[in-house]
Design a protein around this motif. Structure first.
Motif, PDB file in Angstrom:
ATOM      1  N   LEU A 108      20.800  56.733  62.090  1.00  0.00           N
ATOM      2  CA  LEU A 108      19.565  56.071  62.497  1.00  0.00           C
ATOM      3  C   LEU A 108      19.123  56.517  63.892  1.00  0.00           C
ATOM      4  N   LYS A 109      20.081  56.735  64.785  1.00  0.00           N
ATOM      5  CA  LYS A 109      19.728  57.238  66.112  1.00  0.00           C
ATOM      6  C   LYS A 109      19.107  58.630  66.016  1.00  0.00           C
ATOM      7  N   GLU A 110      19.664  59.460  65.143  1.00  0.00           N
ATOM      8  CA  GLU A 110      19.095  60.795  64.947  1.00  0.00           C
ATOM      9  C   GLU A 110      17.691  60.696  64.368  1.00  0.00           C
ATOM     10  N   ALA A 111      17.502  59.774  63.429  1.00  0.00           N
ATOM     11  CA  ALA A 111      16.180  59.570  62.841  1.00  0.00           C
ATOM     12  C   ALA A 111      15.182  59.119  63.902  1.00  0.00           C
ATOM     13  N   VAL A 112      15.602  58.223  64.781  1.00  0.00           N
ATOM     14  CA  VAL A 112      14.733  57.759  65.868  1.00  0.00           C
ATOM     15  C   VAL A 112      14.327  58.918  66.761  1.00  0.00           C
ATOM     16  N   ASP A 113      15.300  59.750  67.131  1.00  0.00           N
ATOM     17  CA  ASP A 113      15.004  60.895  68.003  1.00  0.00           C
ATOM     18  C   ASP A 113      14.003  61.852  67.348  1.00  0.00           C
ATOM     19  N   LEU A 114      14.192  62.111  66.084  1.00  0.00           N
ATOM     20  CA  LEU A 114      13.273  63.019  65.370  1.00  0.00           C
ATOM     21  C   LEU A 114      11.867  62.431  65.287  1.00  0.00           C
ATOM     22  N   CYS A 115      11.772  61.149  65.046  1.00  0.00           N
ATOM     23  CA  CYS A 115      10.453  60.496  64.983  1.00  0.00           C
ATOM     24  C   CYS A 115       9.749  60.528  66.334  1.00  0.00           C
ATOM     25  N   ARG A 116      10.526  60.343  67.392  1.00  0.00           N
ATOM     26  CA  ARG A 116       9.933  60.428  68.743  1.00  0.00           C
ATOM     27  C   ARG A 116       9.359  61.829  68.979  1.00  0.00           C
ATOM     28  N   GLU A 117      10.161  62.831  68.636  1.00  0.00           N
ATOM     29  CA  GLU A 117       9.723  64.212  68.856  1.00  0.00           C
ATOM     30  C   GLU A 117       8.453  64.517  68.069  1.00  0.00           C
ATOM     31  N   ALA A 118       8.360  63.972  66.862  1.00  0.00           N
ATOM     32  CA  ALA A 118       7.208  64.244  66.007  1.00  0.00           C
ATOM     33  C   ALA A 118       6.048  63.278  66.269  1.00  0.00           C
ATOM     34  N   GLU A 119       6.270  62.289  67.147  1.00  0.00           N
ATOM     35  CA  GLU A 119       5.259  61.269  67.447  1.00  0.00           C
ATOM     36  C   GLU A 119       4.780  60.579  66.166  1.00  0.00           C
ATOM     37  N   ALA A 120       5.739  60.265  65.311  1.00  0.00           N
ATOM     38  CA  ALA A 120       5.456  59.619  64.027  1.00  0.00           C
ATOM     39  C   ALA A 120       5.730  58.125  64.163  1.00  0.00           C
ATOM     40  N   ASP A 121       4.709  57.378  64.556  1.00  0.00           N
ATOM     41  CA  ASP A 121       4.916  55.980  64.922  1.00  0.00           C
ATOM     42  C   ASP A 121       5.340  55.090  63.754  1.00  0.00           C
ATOM     43  N   ARG A 122       4.759  55.277  62.590  1.00  0.00           N
ATOM     44  CA  ARG A 122       5.135  54.421  61.460  1.00  0.00           C
ATOM     45  C   ARG A 122       6.619  54.591  61.119  1.00  0.00           C
ATOM     46  N   GLU A 123       7.041  55.829  61.015  1.00  0.00           N
ATOM     47  CA  GLU A 123       8.441  56.098  60.699  1.00  0.00           C
ATOM     48  C   GLU A 123       9.355  55.667  61.844  1.00  0.00           C
ATOM     49  N   LEU A 124       8.874  55.831  63.084  1.00  0.00           N
ATOM     50  CA  LEU A 124       9.669  55.439  64.242  1.00  0.00           C
ATOM     51  C   LEU A 124       9.876  53.930  64.273  1.00  0.00           C
ATOM     52  N   ALA A 125       8.831  53.170  63.982  1.00  0.00           N
ATOM     53  CA  ALA A 125       8.958  51.711  63.976  1.00  0.00           C
ATOM     54  C   ALA A 125      10.007  51.269  62.959  1.00  0.00           C
ATOM     55  N   THR A 126       9.992  51.901  61.794  1.00  0.00           N
ATOM     56  CA  THR A 126      10.963  51.547  60.754  1.00  0.00           C
ATOM     57  C   THR A 126      12.379  51.933  61.158  1.00  0.00           C
ATOM     58  N   ALA A 127      12.534  53.137  61.697  1.00  0.00           N
ATOM     59  CA  ALA A 127      13.867  53.598  62.101  1.00  0.00           C
ATOM     60  C   ALA A 127      14.428  52.730  63.225  1.00  0.00           C
ATOM     61  N   LEU A 128      13.585  52.356  64.170  1.00  0.00           N
ATOM     62  CA  LEU A 128      14.037  51.492  65.267  1.00  0.00           C
ATOM     63  C   LEU A 128      14.449  50.119  64.749  1.00  0.00           C
ATOM     64  N   ARG A 129      13.658  49.587  63.831  1.00  0.00           N
ATOM     65  CA  ARG A 129      13.995  48.272  63.272  1.00  0.00           C
ATOM     66  C   ARG A 129      15.335  48.329  62.535  1.00  0.00           C
ATOM     67  N   ARG A 130      15.540  49.392  61.776  1.00  0.00           N
ATOM     68  CA  ARG A 130      16.804  49.540  61.060  1.00  0.00           C
ATOM     69  C   ARG A 130      17.972  49.733  62.021  1.00  0.00           C
TER      70      ARG A 130
END
Length: 210
Positions: free
Chosen positions: A48-70
């Protein structure tokens, strides 16, 4: 996120997030080996931490919100309530950026759960109030998500000694769980409705400080 590299990051992040979430669910459903469970929990957090980092890099807010919540869930599973709270707080900020009220409500409700777990009852109530208002403003709010937001508010009202409010909330949650239907949710609501005395709310004089 229109470039191929950005899309690849988001796809990888989504896969990691979903894989970790399934693994967490399977682990929670079968806790026969505590040592193996801890090892799996570490893997879930790592993914999940890796997913969060990737979402930040891609500026993908919807996916980032979900990954952070998880990730907040995973931190809470490990008993790190302050780390979980920080992840949920960021999930709320990111969800607000999307402008999606349902995504916001979901994130805010989980932040409320973290505050309630830490006995910050006033902060939890503020979160639940906002989450429930967002769901109520929808023409057709998702019954399960709405019920899952009402449920912790009912628990909170009990903790605050506001029994009448708690009864009303359990009844609303029961109706929504029945509409899905989620039998376990209906059963929990019925159990609490049977257990709670019929009395007037005592107010907040006995509530714990935030």
């Amino acid at each position: 996120m229109g470039d191929p590299t950005g899309r690849a990051r988001v796809d990888r992040a989504r896969d990691l997030s979903n894989t970790a979430w399934r693994l967490r669910s399977e682990t929670l459903a079968s806790l026969t080996n505590p040592a193996e469970g801890k090892k799996t929990a570490r893997l879930v957090r790592q993914q999940l931490k890796e997913a969060v980092d990737l979402c930040r890099e891609a500026e993908a807010d919807r996916e980032l919100a979900t990954a952070l919540r998880r990730l907040g869930h995973a931190e809470q599973d490990a008993g790190r309530i302050e780390a979980a709270t920080a992840r949920y707080e960021e999930a709320v900020v990111v969800a607000r950026r999307t402008g999606d009220p349902l995504l916001q409500a979901h994130a805010i409700r989980h932040l409320g759960d973290a505050h309630r777990a830490a006995r910050r009852l006033a902060a939890a109530e503020t979160c639940y109030d906002e989450a429930l208002a967002l769901y109520a403003a929808e023409d057709e709010p998702p019954p399960l998500d709405y019920a899952n937001a009402i449920r912790p508010m009912a628990l909170l009202k009990e903790a605050l000694g506001e029994t009448d409010d708690a009864r009303l909330l359990w009844q609303r949650a029961k109706t929504l769980y029945a509409a899905v239907p989620i039998g376990a949710g209906v059963a929990e609501c019925e159990e609490n409705l049977t257990r709670l005395p019929r009395s007037h709310s005592r107010g907040r004089s006995e509530a714990e400080p935030a």
